[in-house]
Design a protein around this motif. Structure first.
Motif, PDB file in Angstrom:
ATOM      1  N   LYS A   4       0.844  -1.181   0.000  1.00 48.32           N
ATOM      2  CA  LYS A   4       0.000   0.000   0.000  1.00 48.32           C
ATOM      3  C   LYS A   4       0.882   1.234   0.000  1.00 48.32           C
ATOM      4  O   LYS A   4       2.102   1.155   0.157  1.00 48.32           O
ATOM      5  CB  LYS A   4      -0.913   0.010   1.224  1.00 48.32           C
ATOM      6  CG  LYS A   4      -0.179   0.117   2.542  1.00 48.32           C
ATOM      7  CD  LYS A   4      -1.181   0.157   3.693  1.00 48.32           C
ATOM      8  CE  LYS A   4      -0.448   0.328   5.018  1.00 48.32           C
ATOM      9  NZ  LYS A   4      -1.404   0.421   6.159  1.00 48.32           N
ATOM     10  N   LEU A   5       0.271   2.399  -0.179  1.00 57.69           N
ATOM     11  CA  LEU A   5       1.008   3.655  -0.165  1.00 57.69           C
ATOM     12  C   LEU A   5       0.662   4.432   1.093  1.00 57.69           C
ATOM     13  O   LEU A   5      -0.490   4.459   1.530  1.00 57.69           O
ATOM     14  CB  LEU A   5       0.662   4.495  -1.397  1.00 57.69           C
ATOM     15  CG  LEU A   5       1.180   3.990  -2.753  1.00 57.69           C
ATOM     16  CD1 LEU A   5       0.834   4.999  -3.848  1.00 57.69           C
ATOM     17  CD2 LEU A   5       2.676   3.760  -2.725  1.00 57.69           C
ATOM     18  N   ASP A   6       1.665   5.080   1.653  1.00 55.18           N
ATOM     19  CA  ASP A   6       1.455   5.895   2.843  1.00 55.18           C
ATOM     20  C   ASP A   6       1.354   7.379   2.506  1.00 55.18           C
ATOM     21  O   ASP A   6       1.261   8.214   3.400  1.00 55.18           O
ATOM     22  CB  ASP A   6       2.608   5.687   3.831  1.00 55.18           C
ATOM     23  CG  ASP A   6       2.710   4.243   4.290  1.00 55.18           C
ATOM     24  OD1 ASP A   6       1.642   3.625   4.499  1.00 55.18           O
ATOM     25  OD2 ASP A   6       3.830   3.733   4.422  1.00 55.18           O
ATOM     26  N   TYR A   7       1.390   7.689   1.238  1.00 53.63           N
ATOM     27  CA  TYR A   7       1.358   9.093   0.821  1.00 53.63           C
ATOM     28  C   TYR A   7       0.798   9.184  -0.600  1.00 53.63           C
ATOM     29  O   TYR A   7       0.657   8.184  -1.299  1.00 53.63           O
ATOM     30  CB  TYR A   7       2.777   9.676   0.831  1.00 53.63           C
ATOM     31  CG  TYR A   7       3.673   9.016  -0.194  1.00 53.63           C
ATOM     32  CD1 TYR A   7       3.781   9.529  -1.490  1.00 53.63           C
ATOM     33  CD2 TYR A   7       4.384   7.855   0.119  1.00 53.63           C
ATOM     34  CE1 TYR A   7       4.573   8.902  -2.438  1.00 53.63           C
ATOM     35  CE2 TYR A   7       5.179   7.226  -0.817  1.00 53.63           C
ATOM     36  CZ  TYR A   7       5.279   7.763  -2.096  1.00 53.63           C
ATOM     37  OH  TYR A   7       6.064   7.132  -3.040  1.00 53.63           O
ATOM     38  N   LEU A   8       0.486  10.395  -1.030  1.00 51.35           N
ATOM     39  CA  LEU A   8       0.118  10.623  -2.426  1.00 51.35           C
ATOM     40  C   LEU A   8       0.716  11.956  -2.858  1.00 51.35           C
ATOM     41  O   LEU A   8       1.002  12.817  -2.021  1.00 51.35           O
ATOM     42  CB  LEU A   8      -1.401  10.608  -2.632  1.00 51.35           C
ATOM     43  CG  LEU A   8      -2.282  11.541  -1.797  1.00 51.35           C
ATOM     44  CD1 LEU A   8      -2.377  12.910  -2.448  1.00 51.35           C
ATOM     45  CD2 LEU A   8      -3.676  10.952  -1.650  1.00 51.35           C
TER      46      LEU A   8
END
Length: 205
Positions: free
Chosen positions: A35-39
């Motif tokens: 998953k991503l922790d930022y965008l």
């Protein structure tokens, strides 16, 4: 490996990303997705023709909707599920609540984002069941994160291998020293097998 941001996304994206960044296995052998922790947003995002058009049509709330959709995509790496029915309705409902919008307006914005190729709906049941909403910037962020993690894992693997090699070399060196010590002790014992201490003067009588 250089990551190039895509301009068009279709159903082949599932197999492409799966081949490039296969699910990792945890210590108990269960595969998990990244998953991503930022965008991130490009600096010209607000001047994007589609976004400008939608801002004129719906107002600045379009930015909030895009932001919300992108954060939901982060939870699954690069996409959010939008199957007709409960998945799509739940997404619209939650987005409407967070952005203080009527659900009908939220749904219209999402459809306009898709119809104007700002976002895409993709599916490939041979890889993963369901329909998913995604966008080029989200996939770019995902690939960058996966590549960074892959590079980090490879570097850590090299360091572990180097440490293990050094440890093995030390063990071999210690064993060789022990053998040499044992050999020296044996030679002393052979010269004086009974361990009798002799007066050096007696040796010359």
């Amino acid at each position: 490996m250089a990551i190039i941001k895509k301009t068009i996304i279709d159903n082949t994206i599932f197999k492409e990303l799966q081949e490039k960044y296969p699910p990792l296995e945890s210590e108990n052998g269960v595969a998990y997705k990244q998953k991503l922790d930022y965008l991130t947003f490009e600096i010209d995002f607000l001047s994007n023709p589609t976004i400008r058009m939608l801002r004129k049509k719906y107002g600045a709330v379009v930015i909030a909707v895009v932001f919300y959709l992108r954060t939901e995509m982060c939870k699954n790496g690069w996409k959010v599920r939008v199957d007709d029915g409960i998945y799509y309705q739940t997404l619209v409902q939650d987005c409407s609540y967070c952005c203080d919008l009527d659900m009908g307006v939220t749904s219209e914005i999402i459809h306009d984002l898709v119809n104007n190729h700002e976002m895409y709906v993709v599916c490939d049941d041979s890889v993963e069941e369901g329909k998913f909403l995604t966008c080029p910037q989200q996939i770019y962020n995902y690939e960058m994160a996966c590549q960074k993690r892959k590079t980090s894992r490879e570097r850590q693997a090299r360091l572990r291998a180097k440490r293990n090699e050094s440890s093995e070399q030390k063990k071999v060196s210690d064993i060789e020293e022990d053998l040499q010590d044992n050999s020296s002790s044996k030679n002393i014992e052979e010269d004086n097998p009974f361990g009798i201490e002799q007066d050096p003067k007696e040796l010359f009588r």
